[in-house]
Design a protein around this motif. Structure first.
Motif, PDB file in Angstrom:
ATOM      1  N   LEU A  90       7.004  -2.829  -4.594  1.00  0.00           N
ATOM      2  CA  LEU A  90       5.753  -3.094  -5.291  1.00  0.00           C
ATOM      3  C   LEU A  90       5.698  -4.535  -5.811  1.00  0.00           C
ATOM      4  CD1 LEU A  90       3.053  -2.139  -6.388  1.00  0.00           C
ATOM      5  CD2 LEU A  90       4.252  -1.239  -8.403  1.00  0.00           C
ATOM      6  N   ALA A  91       6.842  -5.030  -6.280  1.00  0.00           N
ATOM      7  CA  ALA A  91       6.879  -6.413  -6.765  1.00  0.00           C
ATOM      8  C   ALA A  91       6.534  -7.381  -5.645  1.00  0.00           C
ATOM      9  CB  ALA A  91       8.259  -6.731  -7.335  1.00  0.00           C
ATOM     10  N   HIS A  92       7.030  -7.115  -4.444  1.00  0.00           N
ATOM     11  CA  HIS A  92       6.704  -7.986  -3.309  1.00  0.00           C
ATOM     12  C   HIS A  92       5.223  -7.890  -2.972  1.00  0.00           C
ATOM     13  CE1 HIS A  92       7.013 -10.176   0.422  1.00  0.00           C
ATOM     14  NE2 HIS A  92       6.515  -9.141   1.084  1.00  0.00           N
ATOM     15  N   VAL A  93       4.665  -6.681  -2.986  1.00  0.00           N
ATOM     16  CA  VAL A  93       3.241  -6.511  -2.698  1.00  0.00           C
ATOM     17  C   VAL A  93       2.393  -7.279  -3.716  1.00  0.00           C
ATOM     18  CG1 VAL A  93       1.353  -4.832  -2.631  1.00  0.00           C
ATOM     19  CG2 VAL A  93       3.530  -4.311  -1.516  1.00  0.00           C
ATOM     20  N   VAL A  94       2.764  -7.169  -4.985  1.00  0.00           N
ATOM     21  CA  VAL A  94       2.034  -7.881  -6.034  1.00  0.00           C
ATOM     22  C   VAL A  94       2.103  -9.393  -5.808  1.00  0.00           C
ATOM     23  CG1 VAL A  94       2.049  -8.460  -8.494  1.00  0.00           C
ATOM     24  CG2 VAL A  94       2.244  -6.069  -7.770  1.00  0.00           C
ATOM     25  N   ALA A  95       3.283  -9.892  -5.438  1.00  0.00           N
ATOM     26  CA  ALA A  95       3.437 -11.333  -5.203  1.00  0.00           C
ATOM     27  C   ALA A  95       2.551 -11.799  -4.052  1.00  0.00           C
ATOM     28  CB  ALA A  95       4.901 -11.660  -4.914  1.00  0.00           C
ATOM     29  N   VAL A  96       2.491 -11.003  -2.974  1.00  0.00           N
ATOM     30  CA  VAL A  96       1.636 -11.359  -1.838  1.00  0.00           C
ATOM     31  C   VAL A  96       0.171 -11.353  -2.252  1.00  0.00           C
ATOM     32  CG1 VAL A  96       0.834 -10.635   0.452  1.00  0.00           C
ATOM     33  CG2 VAL A  96       3.274 -10.590  -0.095  1.00  0.00           C
ATOM     34  N   CYS A  97      -0.231 -10.362  -3.034  1.00  0.00           N
ATOM     35  CA  CYS A  97      -1.628 -10.283  -3.486  1.00  0.00           C
ATOM     36  C   CYS A  97      -1.997 -11.496  -4.337  1.00  0.00           C
ATOM     37  CB  CYS A  97      -1.849  -8.995  -4.281  1.00  0.00           C
ATOM     38  SG  CYS A  97      -1.830  -7.488  -3.277  1.00  0.00           S
ATOM     39  N   ALA A 151      -3.479   1.937  -5.420  1.00  0.00           N
ATOM     40  CA  ALA A 151      -4.010   3.047  -6.229  1.00  0.00           C
ATOM     41  C   ALA A 151      -2.934   4.053  -6.595  1.00  0.00           C
ATOM     42  CB  ALA A 151      -5.149   3.728  -5.476  1.00  0.00           C
ATOM     43  N   ARG A 152      -1.874   4.154  -5.774  1.00  0.00           N
ATOM     44  CA  ARG A 152      -0.771   5.076  -6.098  1.00  0.00           C
ATOM     45  C   ARG A 152      -0.131   4.730  -7.429  1.00  0.00           C
ATOM     46  NH1 ARG A 152       3.190   4.410  -1.346  1.00  0.00           N
ATOM     47  NH2 ARG A 152       4.571   5.329  -2.930  1.00  0.00           N
ATOM     48  N   PHE A 153      -0.225   3.439  -7.816  1.00  0.00           N
ATOM     49  CA  PHE A 153       0.394   2.994  -9.059  1.00  0.00           C
ATOM     50  C   PHE A 153      -0.656   2.654 -10.126  1.00  0.00           C
ATOM     51  CE2 PHE A 153       2.955   1.775  -5.388  1.00  0.00           C
ATOM     52  CZ  PHE A 153       4.145   2.424  -5.673  1.00  0.00           C
ATOM     53  N   GLY A 154      -1.903   3.083  -9.862  1.00  0.00           N
ATOM     54  CA  GLY A 154      -2.959   2.835 -10.826  1.00  0.00           C
ATOM     55  C   GLY A 154      -3.403   1.385 -10.879  1.00  0.00           C
ATOM     56  N   LEU A 155      -3.194   0.629  -9.794  1.00  0.00           N
ATOM     57  CA  LEU A 155      -3.550  -0.790  -9.756  1.00  0.00           C
ATOM     58  C   LEU A 155      -4.771  -1.022  -8.878  1.00  0.00           C
ATOM     59  CD1 LEU A 155      -0.007  -2.384  -9.337  1.00  0.00           C
ATOM     60  CD2 LEU A 155      -1.373  -2.247 -11.428  1.00  0.00           C
ATOM     61  N   GLU A 156      -5.537  -2.070  -9.198  1.00  0.00           N
ATOM     62  CA  GLU A 156      -6.684  -2.488  -8.410  1.00  0.00           C
ATOM     63  C   GLU A 156      -6.537  -3.957  -8.030  1.00  0.00           C
ATOM     64  OE1 GLU A 156     -10.215  -1.758 -10.604  1.00  0.00           O
ATOM     65  OE2 GLU A 156      -9.996   0.440 -10.607  1.00  0.00           O
ATOM     66  N   TRP A 157      -7.206  -4.325  -6.937  1.00  0.00           N
ATOM     67  CA  TRP A 157      -7.127  -5.706  -6.454  1.00  0.00           C
ATOM     68  C   TRP A 157      -7.579  -6.703  -7.516  1.00  0.00           C
ATOM     69  CZ3 TRP A 157      -5.311  -9.224  -3.388  1.00  0.00           C
ATOM     70  CH2 TRP A 157      -5.996 -10.426  -3.210  1.00  0.00           C
ATOM     71  N   SER A 158      -8.600  -6.352  -8.282  1.00  0.00           N
ATOM     72  CA  SER A 158      -9.133  -7.271  -9.285  1.00  0.00           C
ATOM     73  C   SER A 158      -8.094  -7.654 -10.333  1.00  0.00           C
ATOM     74  CB  SER A 158     -10.357  -6.651  -9.969  1.00  0.00           C
ATOM     75  OG  SER A 158      -9.997  -5.424 -10.599  1.00  0.00           O
ATOM     76  N   GLN A 159      -7.080  -6.790 -10.532  1.00  0.00           N
ATOM     77  CA  GLN A 159      -6.030  -7.120 -11.499  1.00  0.00           C
ATOM     78  C   GLN A 159      -5.053  -8.165 -10.957  1.00  0.00           C
ATOM     79  OE1 GLN A 159      -5.335  -2.552 -12.024  1.00  0.00           O
ATOM     80  NE2 GLN A 159      -4.317  -3.550 -13.735  1.00  0.00           N
ATOM     81  N   LEU A 160      -5.003  -8.307  -9.646  1.00  0.00           N
ATOM     82  CA  LEU A 160      -3.970  -9.147  -9.032  1.00  0.00           C
ATOM     83  C   LEU A 160      -4.533 -10.414  -8.393  1.00  0.00           C
ATOM     84  CD1 LEU A 160      -2.057  -6.297  -7.158  1.00  0.00           C
ATOM     85  CD2 LEU A 160      -1.703  -7.096  -9.500  1.00  0.00           C
ATOM     86  N   ALA A 161      -5.825 -10.430  -8.081  1.00  0.00           N
ATOM     87  CA  ALA A 161      -6.398 -11.537  -7.321  1.00  0.00           C
ATOM     88  C   ALA A 161      -6.189 -12.855  -8.048  1.00  0.00           C
ATOM     89  CB  ALA A 161      -7.898 -11.302  -7.109  1.00  0.00           C
ATOM     90  N   GLY A 162      -5.756 -13.858  -7.266  1.00  0.00           N
ATOM     91  CA  GLY A 162      -5.569 -15.204  -7.814  1.00  0.00           C
ATOM     92  C   GLY A 162      -4.285 -15.382  -8.555  1.00  0.00           C
TER      93      GLY A 162
END
Length: 530
Positions: free
Chosen positions: A477-484, A519-530
């Motif tokens: 998940l940390a890697h996914v967040v970093a890519v986002c 969504a499995r972790f309750g996260l949305e793209w808007s929280q991570l964008a940029g």
């Protein structure tokens, strides 16, 4: 067929002759062009000065006698100095703007045989710029023919793509320029190759600012320097290439570094300082990570781009610098504008030519040619040629293009990896053992980076959710967040994360796949964008 109109100067020397029967014993280009059986001229627009009015009347009369169907439209243009380029071009430009051209109803030829050399050059330039909507017409006398014969004529089409040998040369030059921008690397990614083709066209045809977007290590700095070297080879810039990472410009020193200062402007200003913008005069300025500049610096950069002028710190007189700008960023500047961290007027000025460079994970088919390129760079740098044995090369490439390779630092990661393997191969051959050690080293590097990024999850997830995460899921998940965070859009992030699996599917919706994963972790793209 549409009526044919010829526009040309009266030849005060070539068209002149004795006003008697003997004049027909001389080749006169304005008369001769109306005597050809295979060139029907419906109207001849004769340009001449007031001193040559009598000659113009005789030539018009002679044209009427040999070609009754040709009407002569005499246009008087007086030059103080027919060899003054500025005057001749300006008055001919005024003529073209005032003459009632109708390309839909008439065809036009521009006769460049008569007139001073300056006039002929101006006619060529105005035709090339489409102010004169026609092709060029050239006439000349036939050798050995009777002196009063009409001579020969030839039409020159300025659409050079119509000439096979010239078009072939242009295509070769364009391909050479594109290869130059790619540092000679035979890249295979079709989208990237199209992108570089566009950049090559902009580089040689525009002086407007260029914005290079992309993640850290995607090659923005190297591409900017290659653009400069391409323009310099074509004599489009003559000054230096000046590069600055805007992330290193902080506080009061940012203004001084960019715009210079006067002696005594502030404590420590013991001497005048030119500044980077002045240093880049007649050359190119590369502002990497331009999104890190403060709003005040952004305002002054905008004025320097538009007016070529700026005010050094502590100065009461403006400085001038005519430079071309390339800006680089790994940020979403559009989002930064919305958040008030980047000026919308500067973004609009930079956004004319915007090119998004993909990361290495999006160009995995280009890893092999870049691997050879990095080995060549190592040989040039260290004076020692190192190569792979076949098994080792296959082993490394299988890892490099596979899903286990994250390439978080993009081409910087690849360059560092090649340097390490070459350094640990003193006999000049990288073997499988060396490759295995490097794969393990990269895995630890990326795992450590992922663990550091995993600390960011504490700010995103509820403590209960974090507690329930397996260590494996936490690293993934940390890697996914970093890519986002470093991607421009949800779809862009999805393409990066699912690059290999997408190749094995008939259809894909990477954005939806990533949205469901978050969504499995309750996260949305808007929280991570940029």
């Amino acid at each position: 067929m549409k009526p044919l109109v010829v526009i040309g100067f009266l030849g005060s020397t070539l068209d002149a002759g004795k006003f008697g029967p003997e004049r027909w014993n001389k080749w006169r280009p304005s008369v001769g062009l109306t005597m050809h059986e295979d060139l029907r001229v419906d109207r001849f627009v004769m340009l001449h000065g007031t001193p040559h009015t009598r000659l113009a009347e005789y030539i018009a009369s002679d044209i009427g006698s040999v070609s009754p169907e040709t009407s002569v439209d005499r246009q008087v243009i007086d030059f103080r100095d027919a060899w003054d380029f500025e005057e001749v071009y300006g008055k001919l430009l005024d003529f073209t703007r005032g003459y009632p051209f109708d390309p839909d109803a008439e065809d036009y030829l521009v006769h460049i045989t008569t007139g001073t050399h300056v006039a002929q050059i101006c006619l060529f330039l105005l035709s090339e710029a489409r102010y004169l909507p026609g092709r060029l017409l050239q006439t000349q006398p036939h050798r050995g023919a009777p002196s009063g014969a009409p001579g020969s004529w030839n039409v020159i089409d300025l659409d050079l793509s119509r000439y096979d040998s010239i078009a072939t040369r242009f295509a070769a030059v364009s391909a050479e320029s594109t290869s130059f921008l790619k540092s000679g690397i035979d890249t295979r990614n079709a989208a990237f190759n199209r992108l570089v083709d566009e950049i090559e066209q902009v580089a040689v045809r525009s002086t407007a600012p260029v914005l290079l977007m992309g993640p850290t290590g995607a090659g923005k700095s190297q591409l900017a320097r290659r653009i400069y070297e391409l323009k310099r080879s074509r004599h489009q810039v003559k000054g230096p290439f000046v590069e600055v990472n805007c992330a290193t410009l902080k506080g009061d020193g940012a203004m001084s570094a960019l715009f210079g200062h006067k002696k005594g402007a502030f404590t420590g200003a013991a001497a005048d300082r030119l500044g980077l913008l002045r240093t880049a005069d007649t050359g190119m300025l590369f502002l990497d990570e331009i999104g890190e500049l403060g709003l005040d610096e952004q305002a002054m950069i905008l004025r320097a781009i538009e007016d070529k002028r700026f005010l050094p710190v502590g100065a009461d007189k403006e400085s001038a610098s005519d430079f071309q700008l390339i800006a680089g960023t790994n940020r979403d500047l559009g989002r930064a504008v919305t958040e008030g961290r980047f000026r919308d007027d500067l973004f609009a000025r930079l956004n004319l030519w915007t090119f998004a460079l993909p990361g290495l994970a999006e160009r995995r088919e280009d890893i092999a040619p870049n691997l050879d390129y990095e080995l060549d760079r190592f040989a040039e740098r260290e004076g020692n040629r190192v190569t792979f044995n076949r098994e080792a090369r296959e082993r490394y490439l299988a890892f490099a293009v596979g899903p286990a390779a994250f390439w978080q630092g993009n081409f910087r990661d690849l360059a560092a990896s090649v340097t390490r393997m070459a350094t640990f191969s003193p006999k000049g051959r990288i073997d499988s053992a060396c490759v295995d050690a490097e794969i393990g080293r990269l895995a630890r590097l990326w795992r450590a980076d992922g663990a550091a990024q995993g600390d960011e999850l504490d700010d995103l997830l509820d403590p209960a959710v974090m507690e329930a995460l397996d260590p494996f899921d936490r690293v993934q998940l940390a890697h996914v967040v970093a890519v986002c965070r470093r991607s421009r859009s949800l779809s862009d992030a999805g393409r990066s994360l699912f690059a290999m699996s997408r190749m094995r599917r008939a259809s894909s919706n990477d954005a939806d796949r990533l949205r469901k994963y978050l969504a499995r972790f309750g996260l949305e793209w808007s929280q991570l964008a940029g």
